[in-house]
Enzyme design. Structure first.
Site, mmCIF file in Angstrom:
data_model
loop_
_atom_site.group_PDB
_atom_site.id
_atom_site.type_symbol
_atom_site.label_atom_id
_atom_site.label_comp_id
_atom_site.label_asym_id
_atom_site.label_seq_id
_atom_site.Cartn_x
_atom_site.Cartn_y
_atom_site.Cartn_z
ATOM 1 C CB SER A 199 -6.145 -6.402 1.487
ATOM 2 O OG SER A 199 -7.431 -6.388 0.944
ATOM 3 C CB ALA A 200 -3.398 -1.960 3.461
ATOM 4 C CG HIS A 201 -6.626 -6.317 6.100
ATOM 5 N ND1 HIS A 201 -6.926 -7.529 6.658
ATOM 6 C CD2 HIS A 201 -7.290 -6.277 4.922
ATOM 7 C CE1 HIS A 201 -7.761 -8.189 5.861
ATOM 8 N NE2 HIS A 201 -7.989 -7.447 4.800
ATOM 9 C CB CYS A 328 -14.957 -14.746 3.839
ATOM 10 S SG CYS A 328 -13.487 -13.806 3.646
HETATM 11 N N1 PLP Z 1 -8.128 -12.714 -1.627
HETATM 12 C C1 PLP Z 1 -7.454 -13.441 -0.727
HETATM 13 C C2 PLP Z 1 -6.507 -14.506 -1.205
HETATM 14 C C3 PLP Z 1 -7.616 -13.213 0.642
HETATM 15 O O1 PLP Z 1 -6.939 -13.945 1.523
HETATM 16 C C4 PLP Z 1 -8.504 -12.189 1.045
HETATM 17 C C5 PLP Z 1 -8.757 -11.959 2.488
HETATM 18 O O2 PLP Z 1 -8.755 -12.856 3.293
HETATM 19 C C6 PLP Z 1 -9.184 -11.458 0.070
HETATM 20 C C7 PLP Z 1 -8.964 -11.747 -1.253
HETATM 21 C C8 PLP Z 1 -10.155 -10.364 0.445
HETATM 22 O O3 PLP Z 1 -9.512 -9.315 1.079
HETATM 23 P P1 PLP Z 1 -10.378 -8.169 1.785
HETATM 24 O O4 PLP Z 1 -11.269 -8.877 2.774
HETATM 25 O O5 PLP Z 1 -9.360 -7.308 2.432
HETATM 26 O O6 PLP Z 1 -11.147 -7.479 0.735
#
Ligand code: PLP
Length: 382
Positions: A199-201, A328
């Site tokens: 992910s870019a962010h 999350c």
């Molecule tokens: N995988 C990992 C290891 C992460 O840390 C994250 C985000 O916290 C993700 C996947 C999911 O990324 P996104 O929320 O940008 O889809």
């Protein structure tokens, strides 16, 4: 207020934002429009970004597929193999119990569709063992999916060794590189993966964009399929109009990372050293979760004896932003499944917080805020 939750998301790099604003203001076309120059201009931006992502990973640009982020990339990586699995009967997945929910929940859904999933547990150092992977890979194993760096502990997993082991096997190897992408740049160039998510962010880019990398060279098996119905954008792997400015933001973040990753890592490492010195000087009971030798230079997951993470976060909320696990999972408090998997006692899990920072974090600001946090811990103990 000092932001110390970079593993959750990072502030956007202003230089990236400037680039994106130029695109928002000046590029009006759809990158898949072939009938006018507006489409050509948008496509130019998208293809430049594709090259920037590819350069950072030392791969070909036609191996880069833009998505809305790592969650979507992880979903495609696993679900995009369902047809192939049904055809061949290879319906066994090897992953770990410390993956992000985007992998774990997808695996759960696949279990309901007749897949069998082996969830490997780490040791209490936070690391998965290569041997454990070896013991679980079987003739009907479809894919091994292991994260490069855990988002809660910052612990680096042995994906290089796993990739080497799987090289001559008829098994896909997927890595969730969301926490290492743009940071462990040299390491990522060496790993022999088939698929990679990011992910870019997490590296100063915008939220809502990322990529799934599908290596052609390593592809010994049929290609992954998209999981949504729609147009032919991204060769059907991810249909839907490409968000040109977001993709440009991802590309810019990659370009800066290519130039700056070595100094960035050094800055993070220096900040960690300073924080660890402050921690030791404070004379409070603490333990670091996960083996520090394998930990990212931008993360500390720390246990404070007798101090609940919930109470600590509440007491420090006015001056710093820390967390006790993945964003999350933060709607309702549940002990971190990552620390539970590591076999840590419940009291230790409930009293642990994660602090994470970036190369542009101001050393003095972070130090002062951390010292204030440590004083809060000390006062809470009394
Ligand atoms: N995988 C990992 C290891 C992460 O840390 C994250 C985000 O916290 C993700 C996947 C999911 O990324 P996104 O929320 O940008 O889809």
């Amino acid at each position: 207020m000092v932001y110390l939750d970079f593993n959750s998301t990072t502030p956007i790099d202003e230089r990236v934002l400037d680039e994106m604003m130029k695109v928002y203001k000046n590029v009006v076309g759809n990158a898949d429009s072939r009938t006018h120059i507006f489409g050509d201009e948008a496509r130019l931006v998208v293809e430049k970004a594709r090259s920037e992502v590819a350069n950072l990973l030392n791969i070909n640009k036609d191996e880069v597929f833009f998505t809305s982020g790592a969650t979507e990339s992880n979903n495609i990586a696993l679900q995009g193999l369902i047809d192939y699995a049904n055809k061949t009967g290879k319906k066994h997945i090897v992953t770990t119990s410390i993956e992000h929910k985007a992998i774990l929940e997808t695996c759960k859904a696949l279990e309901k569709k007749g897949f069998e999933v082996s969830y490997l547990k780490p040791g209490n150092d936070g690391r998965i063992l290569l041997n454990d992977v070896k013991m679980h890979v079987r003739d009907d194993t479809l894919i091994v999916s292991v994260m490069h760096v855990n988002n809660e502990t910052g612990i680096i997993q042995p994906v290089q060794e796993i990739g080497d082991y799987l090289l001559d096997k008829e098994v896909y190897f997927h890595i969730d590189a969301t926490q290492s992408f743009g940071k462990l740049v040299d390491e990522l160039k060496q790993i022999k993966y088939d698929m990679l998510s990011m992910s870019a962010h997490k590296i100063g880019g915008p939220q809502g964009v990322g990529a799934l990398i599908l290596r052609k060279k390593r592809y010994k098996l049929p290609p992954v399929k998209g999981i949504m119905y729609g147009g032919q954008q991204e060769h059907g792997i991810r249909p839907g109009t490409i968000p040109v400015a977001l993709v440009n933001g991802l590309g810019s973040a990659c370009s800066f990372a290519s130039l700056e990753y070595k100094t960035n890592i050094e800055k993070c490492r220096n900040l960690k050293r300073v924080l660890m010195e402050e921690l030791e000087a404070m004379e409070i009971d603490y333990e670091i979760n996960g083996d520090p030798e394998y930990c990212m230079p931008n993360t500390i997951n720390i246990y404070f004896d007798g101090i609940s993470s919930e109470a600590l976060m509440l007491s420090t909320k006015q001056y710093c932003g820390i967390s006790n696990g993945s964003a999350c999972n933060s709607k309702s408090y549940k002990p971190s499944y990552v620390l539970v998997s590591m076999g840590l006692p419940i009291e230790r899990i409930e009293n642990s917080v994660r602090i994470s920072w970036g190369a542009n974090s101001d050393l003095n600001e972070v130090r002062n805020s951390f010292v204030q946090l440590l004083s809060t811990v000390k006062n809470m103990k009394i």
